[in-house]
Design a protein around this motif. Structure first.
Motif, short mmCIF file in Angstrom:
data_model
loop_
_atom_site.label_atom_id
_atom_site.label_comp_id
_atom_site.label_asym_id
_atom_site.label_seq_id
_atom_site.Cartn_x
_atom_site.Cartn_y
_atom_site.Cartn_z
N TRP A 141 -2.49 15.17 8.08
CA TRP A 141 -1.07 14.48 8.17
C TRP A 141 0.22 15.48 8.50
N ARG B 159 8.17 1.95 2.62
CA ARG B 159 6.80 2.45 2.25
C ARG B 159 6.87 4.01 2.16
N CYS B 160 7.35 4.60 3.47
CA CYS B 160 7.37 5.91 3.51
C CYS B 160 8.83 6.71 3.40
N THR C 132 11.71 1.83 10.59
CA THR C 132 11.02 2.48 9.40
C THR C 132 11.03 1.35 8.17
N ALA D 73 -3.40 3.89 6.88
CA ALA D 73 -2.54 3.68 7.85
C ALA D 73 -2.94 3.13 8.99
N ASP E 88 2.25 6.18 10.04
CA ASP E 88 2.63 5.45 8.99
C ASP E 88 4.47 5.97 8.68
N TYR E 89 5.22 4.92 8.50
CA TYR E 89 6.54 5.13 8.42
C TYR E 89 7.25 4.16 7.38
N CYS F 114 2.05 4.93 1.12
CA CYS F 114 2.21 5.82 2.42
C CYS F 114 0.98 6.46 2.86
N THR F 115 0.48 6.30 3.96
CA THR F 115 -0.35 6.71 4.62
C THR F 115 -1.88 6.54 4.17
N ARG G 281 0.88 -1.07 0.05
CA ARG G 281 0.13 0.08 -0.02
C ARG G 281 0.97 1.27 0.21
#
Length: 120
Positions: free
Chosen positions: A91, A54-55, A51, A25, A119-120, A21-22, A19
Motif C-alpha cells: 500500500w 472510509r479513508c 472520496t 479494497a 481505496d479512498y 480502509c484498504t 469496512r
C-alpha cells in the motif's frame, strides 16, 4: 423496562458496519494513455471518483511499481499534485489528508495501463 433497554441498545448498533480502509479494497484497471501529455489514468476518461468517509487518504496497492499523481476538481478545472513513486505489492499513498466528497482521478506516468487495488 428490560425490553426498552434492549431496544435502545439495538438501535445504537448500525445495521451494517462499513469496512475499514484498504480491507477488501476493490481491484482497478486503469486506461492506457496516448502519449507524454496524456498518461495512463483511472477511472475512465471524462469521469472521476469521489472520496468517502472510509479513508482519509487515496490509497493504491499497484501490481507494478509506478509513479502516480492525483488530480482534484477545483472550480471548473483540475489541479494535479506532484508525481510520487509507489512500489509494487504494498500500500502507498497517492494523496494524503483528502477531504470527504472530493472529486478526483489518478494519473500513472507513462502510457501503460495500471492495475492493482484502490481505496479512498
Amino acid at each position: 423496562m428490560t425490553a426498552a433497554a434492549g431496544q435502545a441498545a439495538a438501535s445504537d448498533t448500525p445495521v451494517s458496519t462499513a469496512r475499514a480502509c484498504t480491507v477488501n479494497a476493490p481491484r482497478f484497471t486503469g486506461s492506457p494513455g496516448t502519449g507524454s501529455n496524456d498518461p495512463a489514468f483511472w477511472p475512465a476518461r471524462g469521469t472521476y471518483a469521489t472520496t468517502t468517509t472510509r479513508c482519509k487518504d487515496i490509497n493504491l496497492k499497484l501490481d507494478a511499481s509506478r509513479e502516480v499523481r492525483t488530480c482534484f476538481k477545483k472550480g471548473s478545472g483540475w489541479d494535479c499534485n506532484g508525481w510520487r513513486g509507489l512500489a509494487a505489492g504494498r500500500w502507498g499513498l497517492a494523496a494524503t489528508d483528502v477531504l470527504d466528497n472530493t472529486k478526483f482521478f489518478v494519473q500513472f506516468k507513462g502510457t501503460t495501463r495500471a492495475t492493482g487495488l484502490i481505496d479512498y
